[in-house]
Design a protein around this motif. Structure first.
Motif, PDB file in Angstrom:
ATOM      1  N   UNK A  90      47.775  27.919  64.801  1.00  0.00           N
ATOM      2  CA  UNK A  90      48.478  27.929  63.511  1.00  0.00           C
ATOM      3  C   UNK A  90      47.960  26.799  62.634  1.00  0.00           C
ATOM      4  N   UNK A  91      47.954  27.058  61.381  1.00  0.00           N
ATOM      5  CA  UNK A  91      47.511  26.045  60.432  1.00  0.00           C
ATOM      6  C   UNK A  91      47.605  26.578  59.024  1.00  0.00           C
ATOM      7  N   UNK A  92      47.172  25.760  58.111  1.00  0.00           N
ATOM      8  CA  UNK A  92      47.265  26.105  56.697  1.00  0.00           C
ATOM      9  C   UNK A  92      46.462  27.352  56.356  1.00  0.00           C
ATOM     10  N   UNK A  93      45.369  27.593  57.075  1.00  0.00           N
ATOM     11  CA  UNK A  93      44.512  28.736  56.752  1.00  0.00           C
ATOM     12  C   UNK A  93      44.759  29.950  57.647  1.00  0.00           C
ATOM     13  N   UNK A  94      45.759  29.882  58.505  1.00  0.00           N
ATOM     14  CA  UNK A  94      45.983  30.985  59.436  1.00  0.00           C
ATOM     15  C   UNK A  94      46.282  32.297  58.708  1.00  0.00           C
ATOM     16  N   UNK A  95      47.133  32.295  57.703  1.00  0.00           N
ATOM     17  CA  UNK A  95      47.468  33.541  57.012  1.00  0.00           C
ATOM     18  C   UNK A  95      46.251  34.144  56.333  1.00  0.00           C
ATOM     19  N   UNK A  96      45.391  33.312  55.766  1.00  0.00           N
ATOM     20  CA  UNK A  96      44.168  33.817  55.139  1.00  0.00           C
ATOM     21  C   UNK A  96      43.260  34.470  56.187  1.00  0.00           C
ATOM     22  N   UNK A  97      43.177  33.861  57.358  1.00  0.00           N
ATOM     23  CA  UNK A  97      42.348  34.424  58.422  1.00  0.00           C
ATOM     24  C   UNK A  97      42.952  35.727  58.945  1.00  0.00           C
ATOM     25  N   UNK A  98      44.271  35.783  59.056  1.00  0.00           N
ATOM     26  CA  UNK A  98      44.947  37.016  59.475  1.00  0.00           C
ATOM     27  C   UNK A  98      44.641  38.128  58.475  1.00  0.00           C
ATOM     28  N   UNK A  99      44.776  37.834  57.190  1.00  0.00           N
ATOM     29  CA  UNK A  99      44.527  38.841  56.150  1.00  0.00           C
ATOM     30  C   UNK A  99      43.075  39.298  56.151  1.00  0.00           C
ATOM     31  N   UNK A 100      42.140  38.351  56.241  1.00  0.00           N
ATOM     32  CA  UNK A 100      40.720  38.686  56.201  1.00  0.00           C
ATOM     33  C   UNK A 100      40.304  39.497  57.431  1.00  0.00           C
ATOM     34  N   UNK A 101      40.719  39.040  58.607  1.00  0.00           N
ATOM     35  CA  UNK A 101      40.356  39.747  59.833  1.00  0.00           C
ATOM     36  C   UNK A 101      41.016  41.118  59.888  1.00  0.00           C
ATOM     37  N   UNK A 102      42.278  41.191  59.506  1.00  0.00           N
ATOM     38  CA  UNK A 102      42.980  42.467  59.488  1.00  0.00           C
ATOM     39  C   UNK A 102      42.321  43.477  58.558  1.00  0.00           C
ATOM     40  N   UNK A 103      41.829  43.004  57.419  1.00  0.00           N
ATOM     41  CA  UNK A 103      41.167  43.894  56.456  1.00  0.00           C
ATOM     42  C   UNK A 103      39.847  44.445  57.008  1.00  0.00           C
TER      43      UNK A 103
END
Length: 94
Positions: free
Chosen positions: A39-52
């Motif tokens: 978890x970290x500040x960039x986790x949501x961005x990585x989740x969104x990018x990888x999920x896409x």
């Protein structure tokens, strides 16, 4: 890693353990899985990018990885050894 599991499965597949059971060797290889450890500040961005980029449209959860492990450990896969399962929503196949 797949060659390692093939070799180990081949070596131990004939070894009798507890009368009728044999040792089965399989791999569960998770892709990106959001957890408290990463978890970290960039986790949501990585989740969104990888999920896409993932054919199934989302990243794996810990429950997805656990389900693959439970399947390999169960009698449903009692005749499976040397298996390799990528729990990454199809990302490794793209």
């Amino acid at each position: 890693m797949a060659r390692v599991v093939d070799r180990v499965a081949d070596e131990f597949g004939d070894v009798d353990v507890l009368v009728c059971n044999v040792i089965r060797v399989n791999i569960v290889a998770p892709g990106f899985v959001p957890t408290a450890a990463n978890a970290g500040a960039q986790q949501q961005a990585m989740i969104d990018e990888t999920g896409a980029r993932t054919p199934l449209g989302r990243v794996a959860g810990t429950e997805d990885v656990a389900a693959a492990i439970v399947a390999y450990a169960s009698d449903l896969t009692r005749h499976v050894t040397g298996g390799y399962t990528a729990v990454d929503g199809g990302l490794s196949g793209t």
